[in-house]
Design a protein around this motif. Structure first.
Motif, PDB file in Angstrom:
ATOM      1  N   ILE A 294      36.288  11.680  51.936  1.00 58.16           N
ATOM      2  CA  ILE A 294      36.483  10.433  51.201  1.00 58.16           C
ATOM      3  C   ILE A 294      37.559   9.634  51.915  1.00 58.16           C
ATOM      4  CG2 ILE A 294      37.214   9.401  49.028  1.00 58.16           C
ATOM      5  CD1 ILE A 294      36.286  11.960  47.636  1.00 58.16           C
ATOM      6  N   SER A 295      37.255   8.390  52.175  1.00 56.75           N
ATOM      7  CA  SER A 295      38.249   7.507  52.778  1.00 56.75           C
ATOM      8  C   SER A 295      38.560   6.391  51.796  1.00 56.75           C
ATOM      9  CB  SER A 295      37.728   6.941  54.095  1.00 56.75           C
ATOM     10  OG  SER A 295      36.517   6.257  53.886  1.00 56.75           O
ATOM     11  N   SER A 296      39.814   6.004  51.793  1.00 55.04           N
ATOM     12  CA  SER A 296      40.243   4.935  50.904  1.00 55.04           C
ATOM     13  C   SER A 296      40.381   3.658  51.721  1.00 55.04           C
ATOM     14  CB  SER A 296      41.582   5.308  50.268  1.00 55.04           C
ATOM     15  OG  SER A 296      42.085   4.224  49.544  1.00 55.04           O
ATOM     16  N   LYS A 297      39.843   2.568  51.213  1.00 56.21           N
ATOM     17  CA  LYS A 297      39.959   1.295  51.928  1.00 56.21           C
ATOM     18  C   LYS A 297      41.348   0.688  51.768  1.00 56.21           C
ATOM     19  CE  LYS A 297      35.210   0.132  52.395  1.00 56.21           C
ATOM     20  NZ  LYS A 297      34.257  -0.924  52.584  1.00 56.21           N
ATOM     21  N   GLU A 298      42.092   1.128  50.734  1.00 57.04           N
ATOM     22  CA  GLU A 298      43.428   0.597  50.487  1.00 57.04           C
ATOM     23  C   GLU A 298      44.498   1.310  51.307  1.00 57.04           C
ATOM     24  OE1 GLU A 298      41.644   1.827  47.555  1.00 57.04           O
ATOM     25  OE2 GLU A 298      40.654  -0.102  47.509  1.00 57.04           O
ATOM     26  N   SER A 299      44.281   2.588  51.592  1.00 60.20           N
ATOM     27  CA  SER A 299      45.295   3.346  52.329  1.00 60.20           C
ATOM     28  C   SER A 299      44.615   4.240  53.364  1.00 60.20           C
ATOM     29  CB  SER A 299      46.125   4.195  51.359  1.00 60.20           C
ATOM     30  OG  SER A 299      45.312   5.201  50.790  1.00 60.20           O
TER      31      SER A 299
ATOM     32  N   LYS B 174      33.744   5.458  45.430  1.00 56.57           N
ATOM     33  CA  LYS B 174      34.231   6.303  46.517  1.00 56.57           C
ATOM     34  C   LYS B 174      33.404   6.027  47.764  1.00 56.57           C
ATOM     35  CE  LYS B 174      37.010   8.847  43.914  1.00 56.57           C
ATOM     36  NZ  LYS B 174      38.428   8.809  44.003  1.00 56.57           N
ATOM     37  N   TYR B 175      34.091   5.904  48.876  1.00 57.09           N
ATOM     38  CA  TYR B 175      33.439   5.773  50.179  1.00 57.09           C
ATOM     39  C   TYR B 175      33.622   7.101  50.892  1.00 57.09           C
ATOM     40  CZ  TYR B 175      33.771   0.839  49.074  1.00 57.09           C
ATOM     41  OH  TYR B 175      33.656  -0.383  48.457  1.00 57.09           O
TER      42      TYR B 175
ATOM     43  N   ASN C 249      44.807   7.458  53.320  1.00 56.78           N
ATOM     44  CA  ASN C 249      44.644   8.793  52.742  1.00 56.78           C
ATOM     45  C   ASN C 249      43.184   9.215  52.773  1.00 56.78           C
ATOM     46  OD1 ASN C 249      47.363   8.757  52.149  1.00 56.78           O
ATOM     47  ND2 ASN C 249      47.067   8.088  50.028  1.00 56.78           N
ATOM     48  N   THR C 250      42.974  10.497  53.042  1.00 56.38           N
ATOM     49  CA  THR C 250      41.618  11.058  52.984  1.00 56.38           C
ATOM     50  C   THR C 250      41.638  12.303  52.125  1.00 56.38           C
ATOM     51  OG1 THR C 250      41.993  12.357  54.983  1.00 56.38           O
ATOM     52  CG2 THR C 250      40.948  10.217  55.267  1.00 56.38           C
TER      53      THR C 250
END
Length: 161
Positions: free
Chosen positions: A111-116, A95-96, A118-119
């Motif tokens: 939390i940020s997603s590197k793929e999308s 998790k980032y 979405n947070t």
């Protein structure tokens, strides 16, 4: 007569200096301040707090089932990586997140997603001694971890780095 003038002038000089010293003491005399009246400055609500890195969240945390490793990811102030390593197996959860605000020992991260795009949110809460951390990930129950007493390689020898 000349000696009497010297004595009189000397006496006047000493007397005037003594008078000046008394005035200076009165001017320098400190005032008493009632501590009950002093107010602590209050933080503004619209200004983000960057106190989070001061907390002891870096490093390894473990319980009987998993090991988490929290590392700085970037600027060292607000961006982090949380890596969750299971007791057995090779899988991991990565998790980032960023910590834009903190309230005492409870930290709220985004939390940020590197793929999308979405947070979501996570919370990290330290105990008073800062030896335990409770992590609440989205759609999961809170999990408490103790400060790690071993390296992640020792916790799960099958894990591939």
């Amino acid at each position: 007569m000349f000696t009497l003038k010297k004595i009189t002038v000397g006496f006047l000089v000493i007397w005037s200096l003594a008078a000046c010293d008394n005035e200076q003491v009165m001017i320098i005399k400190p005032e008493r301040v009632d501590l009950k009246e002093v107010q602590k400055p209050t933080p503004q609500d619209n200004v983000p707090s960057y106190e989070a890195p001061k907390y002891h969240i870096y490093g390894g945390w473990m319980n009987d089932e998993s090991y988490i490793l929290i590392k700085s990811d970037g600027d060292g102030r607000s961006k982090f990586t949380l890596e969750k390593i299971p007791k057995k197996g090779k899988g991991k959860i990565l998790k980032y997140f960023q910590l834009p605000e903190s309230t005492g020992s409870k930290l709220t991260g985004i939390i940020s997603s590197k793929e999308s795009n979405n947070t979501s949110f996570l919370t990290l809460e330290l105990n008073k001694e800062k030896t335990e951390i409770t992590v609440t990930l989205p759609n999961e129950k809170p999990v408490t971890y103790k400060e790690a007493e071993m390296e992640p390689q020792e916790f799960n020898p099958d894990y591939e780095w």
